[in-house]
Design a protein around this motif. Sequence first.
Motif, PDB file in Angstrom:
ATOM      1  N   LEU A  61       0.818  -1.215   0.000  1.00 51.91           N
ATOM      2  CA  LEU A  61       0.000   0.000   0.000  1.00 51.91           C
ATOM      3  C   LEU A  61       0.852   1.265   0.000  1.00 51.91           C
ATOM      4  N   GLY A  62       2.014   1.208   0.615  1.00 50.82           N
ATOM      5  CA  GLY A  62       2.853   2.395   0.717  1.00 50.82           C
ATOM      6  C   GLY A  62       3.690   2.693  -0.506  1.00 50.82           C
ATOM      7  N   THR A  63       3.889   1.708  -1.359  1.00 46.95           N
ATOM      8  CA  THR A  63       4.745   1.909  -2.536  1.00 46.95           C
ATOM      9  C   THR A  63       4.212   3.001  -3.482  1.00 46.95           C
ATOM     10  N   PRO A  64       2.923   3.012  -3.832  1.00 49.87           N
ATOM     11  CA  PRO A  64       2.453   4.102  -4.703  1.00 49.87           C
ATOM     12  C   PRO A  64       2.541   5.484  -4.045  1.00 49.87           C
ATOM     13  N   VAL A  65       2.341   5.524  -2.738  1.00 46.43           N
ATOM     14  CA  VAL A  65       2.464   6.805  -2.031  1.00 46.43           C
ATOM     15  C   VAL A  65       3.916   7.279  -2.079  1.00 46.43           C
ATOM     16  N   LEU A  66       4.840   6.346  -1.875  1.00 43.75           N
ATOM     17  CA  LEU A  66       6.264   6.678  -1.967  1.00 43.75           C
ATOM     18  C   LEU A  66       6.625   7.123  -3.380  1.00 43.75           C
ATOM     19  N   ARG A  67       5.988   6.523  -4.359  1.00 39.72           N
ATOM     20  CA  ARG A  67       6.225   6.912  -5.754  1.00 39.72           C
ATOM     21  C   ARG A  67       5.841   8.379  -5.974  1.00 39.72           C
ATOM     22  N   ALA A  84       5.333  19.523  -9.531  1.00 43.80           N
ATOM     23  CA  ALA A  84       5.558  19.441  -8.086  1.00 43.80           C
ATOM     24  C   ALA A  84       4.263  19.782  -7.340  1.00 43.80           C
ATOM     25  N   LEU A  85       3.558  20.793  -7.820  1.00 45.81           N
ATOM     26  CA  LEU A  85       2.276  21.154  -7.208  1.00 45.81           C
ATOM     27  C   LEU A  85       1.251  20.037  -7.390  1.00 45.81           C
ATOM     28  N   PHE A  86       1.211  19.450  -8.579  1.00 46.37           N
ATOM     29  CA  PHE A  86       0.276  18.343  -8.809  1.00 46.37           C
ATOM     30  C   PHE A  86       0.582  17.172  -7.878  1.00 46.37           C
ATOM     31  N   SER A  87       1.864  16.885  -7.687  1.00 43.89           N
ATOM     32  CA  SER A  87       2.254  15.799  -6.788  1.00 43.89           C
ATOM     33  C   SER A  87       1.838  16.114  -5.360  1.00 43.89           C
ATOM     34  N   LEU A  88       2.006  17.364  -4.946  1.00 42.79           N
ATOM     35  CA  LEU A  88       1.593  17.774  -3.602  1.00 42.79           C
ATOM     36  C   LEU A  88       0.079  17.634  -3.427  1.00 42.79           C
ATOM     37  N   VAL A  89      -0.670  17.986  -4.457  1.00 42.86           N
ATOM     38  CA  VAL A  89      -2.133  17.833  -4.389  1.00 42.86           C
ATOM     39  C   VAL A  89      -2.515  16.360  -4.264  1.00 42.86           C
ATOM     40  N   VAL A  90      -1.834  15.496  -5.005  1.00 41.38           N
ATOM     41  CA  VAL A  90      -2.118  14.057  -4.914  1.00 41.38           C
ATOM     42  C   VAL A  90      -1.782  13.542  -3.522  1.00 41.38           C
ATOM     43  N   LEU A  91      -0.635  13.974  -2.972  1.00 40.59           N
ATOM     44  CA  LEU A  91      -0.276  13.554  -1.612  1.00 40.59           C
ATOM     45  C   LEU A  91      -1.307  14.026  -0.592  1.00 40.59           C
ATOM     46  N   CYS A  92      -1.796  15.250  -0.745  1.00 30.47           N
ATOM     47  CA  CYS A  92      -2.826  15.758   0.173  1.00 30.47           C
ATOM     48  C   CYS A  92      -4.116  14.949   0.025  1.00 30.47           C
ATOM     49  N   ALA A  93      -4.476  14.587  -1.206  1.00 28.14           N
ATOM     50  CA  ALA A  93      -5.688  13.785  -1.425  1.00 28.14           C
ATOM     51  C   ALA A  93      -5.551  12.405  -0.791  1.00 28.14           C
ATOM     52  N   VAL A  94      -4.365  11.800  -0.913  1.00 23.62           N
ATOM     53  CA  VAL A  94      -4.131  10.492  -0.294  1.00 23.62           C
ATOM     54  C   VAL A  94      -4.191  10.610   1.230  1.00 23.62           C
ATOM     55  N   ILE A  98      -6.843   8.793   3.709  1.00 24.44           N
ATOM     56  CA  ILE A  98      -6.452   7.948   4.847  1.00 24.44           C
ATOM     57  C   ILE A  98      -7.077   8.471   6.135  1.00 24.44           C
ATOM     58  N   TYR A  99      -7.028   9.793   6.314  1.00 28.34           N
ATOM     59  CA  TYR A  99      -7.552  10.379   7.552  1.00 28.34           C
ATOM     60  C   TYR A  99      -9.066  10.181   7.662  1.00 28.34           C
ATOM     61  N   PHE A 100      -9.794  10.507   6.593  1.00 29.84           N
ATOM     62  CA  PHE A 100     -11.254  10.422   6.661  1.00 29.84           C
ATOM     63  C   PHE A 100     -11.751   8.983   6.521  1.00 29.84           C
ATOM     64  N   GLY A 101     -10.955   8.121   5.924  1.00 28.44           N
ATOM     65  CA  GLY A 101     -11.366   6.737   5.775  1.00 28.44           C
ATOM     66  C   GLY A 101     -11.055   5.884   6.984  1.00 28.44           C
TER      67      GLY A 101
END
Length: 104
Positions: A61-67, A84-94, A98-101
């Motif tokens: 599960l952590g490998t795509p997040v690390l990617r 870089a901004l798009f990656s940050l947005v994806v990290l925030c969405a993940v 995780i937090y809300f799920g």
Amino acid sequence: MVGIDPEEKAAEHPIELVLARLLRLGSLVAAALLAVGIALMVLGQSAVAPRLITAGLLVLLGTPVLRVLVAAVIFVKERDWHFALFSLVVLCAVAAGIYFGKGM
């Protein structure tokens, strides 16, 4: 029609090569942990087997997040601020997922 040499294409896009290696390595480590955990469970070593299986699932599960995190670091180093901004947005969405799920 002339084909593109894979090594030539990889030299043009080193970030894709780094990220592909990261995903491959993460998948192999997760598969190895899961296989050893399942084998130990079958052999009756129930003390260590669940921990190995859990570790394998966390790596899987952590490998795509690390990617995404590694891609963000590479984009920042290359000063490609849009990606870089798009990656940050994806990290925030993940992280939000995780937090809300967590409570479900």
